[in-house]
Design a protein around this motif. Structure first.
Motif, PDB file in Angstrom:
ATOM      1  N   HIS A  73      11.493  65.867 -27.933  1.00 23.07           N
ATOM      2  CA  HIS A  73      12.813  66.115 -27.582  1.00 23.07           C
ATOM      3  C   HIS A  73      12.547  67.635 -27.076  1.00 23.07           C
ATOM      4  O   HIS A  73      13.678  67.986 -26.083  1.00 23.07           O
ATOM      5  CB  HIS A  73      13.638  65.953 -29.042  1.00 23.07           C
ATOM      6  CG  HIS A  73      14.043  64.482 -29.111  1.00 23.07           C
ATOM      7  ND1 HIS A  73      14.498  63.658 -28.178  1.00 23.07           N
ATOM      8  CD2 HIS A  73      14.022  63.804 -30.179  1.00 23.07           C
ATOM      9  CE1 HIS A  73      14.573  62.485 -28.684  1.00 23.07           C
ATOM     10  NE2 HIS A  73      14.532  62.703 -30.078  1.00 23.07           N
ATOM     11  N   ALA A  74      12.178  68.577 -27.844  1.00 21.34           N
ATOM     12  CA  ALA A  74      12.297  69.949 -27.444  1.00 21.34           C
ATOM     13  C   ALA A  74      11.707  70.199 -25.932  1.00 21.34           C
ATOM     14  O   ALA A  74      12.359  71.004 -25.314  1.00 21.34           O
ATOM     15  CB  ALA A  74      11.609  70.721 -28.498  1.00 21.34           C
ATOM     16  N   LEU A  75      10.584  69.723 -25.783  1.00 24.95           N
ATOM     17  CA  LEU A  75      10.003  69.940 -24.467  1.00 24.95           C
ATOM     18  C   LEU A  75      10.597  69.024 -23.347  1.00 24.95           C
ATOM     19  O   LEU A  75      10.703  69.546 -22.048  1.00 24.95           O
ATOM     20  CB  LEU A  75       8.606  69.276 -24.467  1.00 24.95           C
ATOM     21  CG  LEU A  75       7.694  70.006 -25.474  1.00 24.95           C
ATOM     22  CD1 LEU A  75       6.159  69.301 -25.511  1.00 24.95           C
ATOM     23  CD2 LEU A  75       7.432  71.509 -24.679  1.00 24.95           C
ATOM     24  N   LYS A  76      11.111  67.845 -23.498  1.00 23.60           N
ATOM     25  CA  LYS A  76      11.933  67.046 -22.457  1.00 23.60           C
ATOM     26  C   LYS A  76      13.479  67.694 -22.222  1.00 23.60           C
ATOM     27  O   LYS A  76      13.667  67.628 -21.058  1.00 23.60           O
ATOM     28  CB  LYS A  76      11.833  65.450 -22.603  1.00 23.60           C
ATOM     29  CG  LYS A  76      12.920  65.388 -24.036  1.00 23.60           C
ATOM     30  CD  LYS A  76      13.311  63.925 -24.102  1.00 23.60           C
ATOM     31  CE  LYS A  76      14.348  63.642 -24.982  1.00 23.60           C
ATOM     32  NZ  LYS A  76      15.688  64.228 -25.140  1.00 23.60           N
ATOM     33  N   ASP A  77      14.015  68.045 -23.215  1.00 24.38           N
ATOM     34  CA  ASP A  77      15.284  68.456 -23.027  1.00 24.38           C
ATOM     35  C   ASP A  77      15.789  69.509 -21.744  1.00 24.38           C
ATOM     36  O   ASP A  77      16.711  69.077 -20.992  1.00 24.38           O
ATOM     37  CB  ASP A  77      16.108  69.048 -24.414  1.00 24.38           C
ATOM     38  CG  ASP A  77      16.415  67.986 -25.140  1.00 24.38           C
ATOM     39  OD1 ASP A  77      16.398  66.855 -24.839  1.00 24.38           O
ATOM     40  OD2 ASP A  77      16.577  68.244 -26.413  1.00 24.38           O
ATOM     41  N   PRO A  78      14.894  70.260 -21.515  1.00 20.98           N
ATOM     42  CA  PRO A  78      14.972  71.402 -20.324  1.00 20.98           C
ATOM     43  C   PRO A  78      14.987  70.528 -19.139  1.00 20.98           C
ATOM     44  O   PRO A  78      15.308  71.056 -18.072  1.00 20.98           O
ATOM     45  CB  PRO A  78      14.107  72.329 -20.643  1.00 20.98           C
ATOM     46  CG  PRO A  78      13.549  72.507 -21.891  1.00 20.98           C
ATOM     47  CD  PRO A  78      13.953  70.925 -22.383  1.00 20.98           C
ATOM     48  N   LEU A  79      14.358  69.457 -18.915  1.00 21.84           N
ATOM     49  CA  LEU A  79      13.974  68.862 -17.737  1.00 21.84           C
ATOM     50  C   LEU A  79      15.307  67.795 -17.102  1.00 21.84           C
ATOM     51  O   LEU A  79      15.296  67.200 -16.202  1.00 21.84           O
ATOM     52  CB  LEU A  79      12.888  67.823 -17.836  1.00 21.84           C
ATOM     53  CG  LEU A  79      11.646  68.531 -18.449  1.00 21.84           C
ATOM     54  CD1 LEU A  79      10.510  67.634 -18.612  1.00 21.84           C
ATOM     55  CD2 LEU A  79      11.035  69.525 -17.269  1.00 21.84           C
ATOM     56  N   LEU A  80      16.249  67.615 -18.049  1.00 23.23           N
ATOM     57  CA  LEU A  80      17.309  66.603 -17.940  1.00 23.23           C
ATOM     58  C   LEU A  80      18.655  67.227 -17.599  1.00 23.23           C
ATOM     59  O   LEU A  80      19.118  68.483 -18.027  1.00 23.23           O
ATOM     60  CB  LEU A  80      17.559  65.856 -19.269  1.00 23.23           C
ATOM     61  CG  LEU A  80      16.148  65.243 -20.003  1.00 23.23           C
ATOM     62  CD1 LEU A  80      16.641  64.802 -21.214  1.00 23.23           C
ATOM     63  CD2 LEU A  80      15.598  64.292 -18.916  1.00 23.23           C
ATOM     64  N   THR A  81      19.437  66.489 -16.680  1.00 22.66           N
ATOM     65  CA  THR A  81      20.867  66.743 -16.702  1.00 22.66           C
ATOM     66  C   THR A  81      21.667  66.019 -17.363  1.00 22.66           C
ATOM     67  O   THR A  81      23.019  66.059 -17.585  1.00 22.66           O
ATOM     68  CB  THR A  81      21.088  66.407 -15.100  1.00 22.66           C
ATOM     69  OG1 THR A  81      20.862  65.023 -14.824  1.00 22.66           O
ATOM     70  CG2 THR A  81      20.248  67.252 -14.094  1.00 22.66           C
ATOM     71  N   GLY A  82      21.190  64.817 -17.943  1.00 26.63           N
ATOM     72  CA  GLY A  82      22.123  64.080 -18.777  1.00 26.63           C
ATOM     73  C   GLY A  82      21.367  63.166 -19.639  1.00 26.63           C
ATOM     74  O   GLY A  82      20.021  62.667 -19.287  1.00 26.63           O
ATOM     75  N   THR A  83      21.690  62.785 -20.941  1.00 25.83           N
ATOM     76  CA  THR A  83      21.093  61.566 -21.793  1.00 25.83           C
ATOM     77  C   THR A  83      22.462  60.755 -22.182  1.00 25.83           C
ATOM     78  O   THR A  83      23.316  61.282 -22.489  1.00 25.83           O
ATOM     79  CB  THR A  83      20.530  62.386 -22.789  1.00 25.83           C
ATOM     80  OG1 THR A  83      19.730  63.227 -22.440  1.00 25.83           O
ATOM     81  CG2 THR A  83      19.815  61.352 -23.860  1.00 25.83           C
TER      82      THR A  83
END
Length: 97
Positions: A73-83
């Motif tokens: 979660h910590a590593l992927k979150d900056p890669l996203l615009t939405g969840t």
């Protein structure tokens, strides 16, 4: 079920790399995670959908609290615009316990 929308193509590539590691760790360390299936959305190359089935709520809590999942979660979150997270109640199906 969870939908993730990546920022751009580079973010999607990195997200997929992180996902491969996470799925390997989930497979090895989480007996209560019965299904953890990841997909790219047809026609939306920056979107990913995860379909997850857990033995019970305790198995889901164990998944969410696991160090490898928190790291993902910590590593992927900056890669996203939405969840978008949706909890499903199973109906008629084939292949579910």
């Amino acid at each position: 079920m969870v939908r993730f929308d990546c920022r751009d193509e580079a973010a999607a590539v990195r997200f997929d790399e992180l996902t491969a590691v996470a799925v390997r760790e989930i497979t090895e360390l989480e007996p209560g995670t019965l299904v953890y299936a990841t997909s790219v959305v047809d026609g939306e190359p920056l979107a990913r959908v995860f379909y997850e089935v857990y033995r019970d709520r305790d198995a889901f809590r164990a998944h969410e609290e696991a160090d490898h999942v928190r790291r993902f979660h910590a590593l992927k979150d900056p890669l996203l615009t939405g969840t978008r997270v949706e909890f499903l109640t199973p109906g008629a199906a084939k292949g579910l316990p």
